[in-house]
Scaffold this active site. Structure first.
Site, PDB file in Angstrom:
ATOM      1  N   HIS A 133     -10.408  14.194   3.355  1.00 48.80           N
ATOM      2  CA  HIS A 133      -9.451  13.158   2.984  1.00 48.80           C
ATOM      3  C   HIS A 133      -9.667  12.708   1.536  1.00 48.80           C
ATOM      4  O   HIS A 133     -10.691  13.003   0.920  1.00 48.80           O
ATOM      5  CB  HIS A 133      -9.582  11.945   3.916  1.00 48.80           C
ATOM      6  CG  HIS A 133      -8.984  12.156   5.264  1.00 48.80           C
ATOM      7  ND1 HIS A 133      -9.637  12.839   6.268  1.00 48.80           N
ATOM      8  CD2 HIS A 133      -7.785  11.785   5.781  1.00 48.80           C
ATOM      9  CE1 HIS A 133      -8.875  12.873   7.348  1.00 48.80           C
ATOM     10  NE2 HIS A 133      -7.744  12.240   7.077  1.00 48.80           N
ATOM     11  N   ALA A 152      -2.177   4.661  16.940  1.00 51.21           N
ATOM     12  CA  ALA A 152      -2.235   6.114  16.762  1.00 51.21           C
ATOM     13  C   ALA A 152      -3.105   6.459  15.556  1.00 51.21           C
ATOM     14  O   ALA A 152      -2.804   6.023  14.444  1.00 51.21           O
ATOM     15  CB  ALA A 152      -0.836   6.687  16.582  1.00 51.21           C
ATOM     16  N   PRO A 153      -4.160   7.230  15.750  1.00 50.90           N
ATOM     17  CA  PRO A 153      -4.986   7.651  14.619  1.00 50.90           C
ATOM     18  C   PRO A 153      -4.237   8.533  13.628  1.00 50.90           C
ATOM     19  O   PRO A 153      -4.614   8.624  12.469  1.00 50.90           O
ATOM     20  CB  PRO A 153      -6.126   8.430  15.284  1.00 50.90           C
ATOM     21  CG  PRO A 153      -6.159   7.944  16.692  1.00 50.90           C
ATOM     22  CD  PRO A 153      -4.731   7.652  17.036  1.00 50.90           C
ATOM     23  N   ASN A 154      -3.169   9.184  14.088  1.00 54.22           N
ATOM     24  CA  ASN A 154      -2.406  10.076  13.217  1.00 54.22           C
ATOM     25  C   ASN A 154      -0.959  10.125  13.691  1.00 54.22           C
ATOM     26  O   ASN A 154      -0.706  10.221  14.891  1.00 54.22           O
ATOM     27  CB  ASN A 154      -3.012  11.483  13.235  1.00 54.22           C
ATOM     28  CG  ASN A 154      -2.648  12.290  12.009  1.00 54.22           C
ATOM     29  OD1 ASN A 154      -1.483  12.362  11.630  1.00 54.22           O
ATOM     30  ND2 ASN A 154      -3.634  12.902  11.383  1.00 54.22           N
ATOM     31  N   PHE A 155      -0.019  10.046  12.745  1.00 51.07           N
ATOM     32  CA  PHE A 155       1.403  10.099  13.093  1.00 51.07           C
ATOM     33  C   PHE A 155       2.054  11.417  12.698  1.00 51.07           C
ATOM     34  O   PHE A 155       3.251  11.601  12.924  1.00 51.07           O
ATOM     35  CB  PHE A 155       2.149   8.941  12.423  1.00 51.07           C
ATOM     36  CG  PHE A 155       1.935   7.619  13.098  1.00 51.07           C
ATOM     37  CD1 PHE A 155       2.739   7.221  14.153  1.00 51.07           C
ATOM     38  CD2 PHE A 155       0.921   6.775  12.697  1.00 51.07           C
ATOM     39  CE1 PHE A 155       2.538   6.008  14.787  1.00 51.07           C
ATOM     40  CE2 PHE A 155       0.706   5.557  13.320  1.00 51.07           C
ATOM     41  CZ  PHE A 155       1.522   5.171  14.370  1.00 51.07           C
ATOM     42  N   LYS A 204     -10.299   6.741   1.337  1.00 47.89           N
ATOM     43  CA  LYS A 204     -10.393   6.517   2.784  1.00 47.89           C
ATOM     44  C   LYS A 204     -11.773   5.969   3.114  1.00 47.89           C
ATOM     45  O   LYS A 204     -12.796   6.569   2.772  1.00 47.89           O
ATOM     46  CB  LYS A 204     -10.123   7.803   3.556  1.00 47.89           C
ATOM     47  CG  LYS A 204     -10.102   7.599   5.073  1.00 47.89           C
ATOM     48  CD  LYS A 204      -9.602   8.835   5.798  1.00 47.89           C
ATOM     49  CE  LYS A 204      -9.597   8.631   7.309  1.00 47.89           C
ATOM     50  NZ  LYS A 204      -8.702   7.542   7.739  1.00 47.89           N
ATOM     51  N   GLY A 242       0.819  -1.204   0.000  1.00 49.99           N
ATOM     52  CA  GLY A 242       0.000   0.000   0.000  1.00 49.99           C
ATOM     53  C   GLY A 242       0.853   1.254   0.000  1.00 49.99           C
ATOM     54  O   GLY A 242       2.077   1.198   0.171  1.00 49.99           O
ATOM     55  N   MET A 301       1.032   3.775   2.186  1.00 49.55           N
ATOM     56  CA  MET A 301       1.701   4.020   3.464  1.00 49.55           C
ATOM     57  C   MET A 301       2.767   2.973   3.730  1.00 49.55           C
ATOM     58  O   MET A 301       3.849   3.288   4.238  1.00 49.55           O
ATOM     59  CB  MET A 301       0.684   4.046   4.601  1.00 49.55           C
ATOM     60  CG  MET A 301      -0.061   5.361   4.737  1.00 49.55           C
ATOM     61  SD  MET A 301       1.029   6.769   5.098  1.00 49.55           S
ATOM     62  CE  MET A 301       1.621   6.335   6.737  1.00 49.55           C
TER      63      MET A 301
END
EC number: 1.17.1.8
Length: 263
Positions: free
Chosen positions: A153, A123-126, A157, A13, A15
């Protein structure tokens, strides 16, 4: 320092590829395996051209073969939960960037960390800027009683509202200690977004976007807008590396990168 060995779940993917590229650029981290449901060959070429690593759809096999210190997961909740259970059974620490988990699934992840004596960060966001945005929204919530959240987004998503938006709202409500001012009645149901104790949350999904969020506070004669924009997946990598580095020395469950930043 001995490099931290990392397996990436969801490696093909966007990410996953960004994580692998970043790991290849760092001396203290060593990508040792890749897992993806779409795997069709036994090896994946590393993004920097330095070689290849074992690649399979069989997570248990890759973990047994490579003996990693950490597994990084960027997939979807449906694929992530079985992978988390397998990694925990192998006593592998976890850095999870997948969102869309139910409260029951989050509770199970926390229990897996305790039962298997490993470290797990979800973590929902890094993105460090996004973490600071949530922190500033918490501060503002102590003083301003009317607010709305707009998150935007890319159209691929799946979950909405985003995990970051939900964490933002929960953090704002915790900081305020009571509900925000209820918005006026709407004539068309959900036309003004989803309400969370007075905070309206709006989700936008469009091609051309990556990840954006703004928190808008309003009061008599003034507004305050706190906004974060992610234009490239590179912005998440410092946070991912921090999580990998810290989780090998952490036992139990950590929710949110803010805990590691000590905000």
């Amino acid at each position: 320092m001995t490099p931290i060995k990392v397996v990436v779940h969801g490696a093909s993917g966007k990410m996953g590829q960004e994580v692998l590229k970043t790991l290849c650029q760092e001396n203290n981290f060593h990508p040792v395996g890749a897992v993806d449901i779409r795997a069709e060959s036994p090896a994946m070429a590393l993004p920097d051209g330095s070689g290849s690593i074992p690649y399979s759809a069989d997570l248990s096999s890759i973990l047994s073969q490579t003996k990693p210190d950490v597994m990084v997961d960027f997939t979807v909740a449906k694929a992530s939960m079985p992978a988390i259970r397998i990694a925990a059974a192998h006593k592998v620490n976890l850095v999870i960037g997948t969102t869309g988990f139910s409260p029951e699934e989050i509770s199970e992840i926390e229990q897996l960390a305790k039962t298997n004596d490993i470290g797990i960060i979800l973590a929902p966001n890094f993105a460090l800027g996004a973490i600071i945005m949530v922190h500033l929204a918490q501060v503002a919530s102590r003083f301003l009683s009317s607010a709305e959240v707009i998150e935007l987004h890319h159209d691929k998503k799946l979950d909405s509202p985003s995990g970051t938006a939900l964490v933002t709202v929960a953090s704002m409500l915790e900081a305020r200690g009571e509900a925000f001012n209820k918005p006026p009645k709407e004539n068309l149901t959900d036309a003004r977004g989803q309400e969370h104790d007075g905070i309206r949350v709006h989700s936008v999904r469009l091609p051309g976007l990556l990840a954006h969020q703004e928190v808008i506070f309003g009061a008599a004669g003034q507004t305050l807008t706190i906004r974060h924009d992610a234009f490239s997946r590179e912005c998440y990598m410092p946070g991912v590396l921090l999580a990998i580095k810290e989780i090998v020395h952490t036992k139990g469950f950590v929710f949110g990168l803010d805990k590691l930043l000590k905000l």
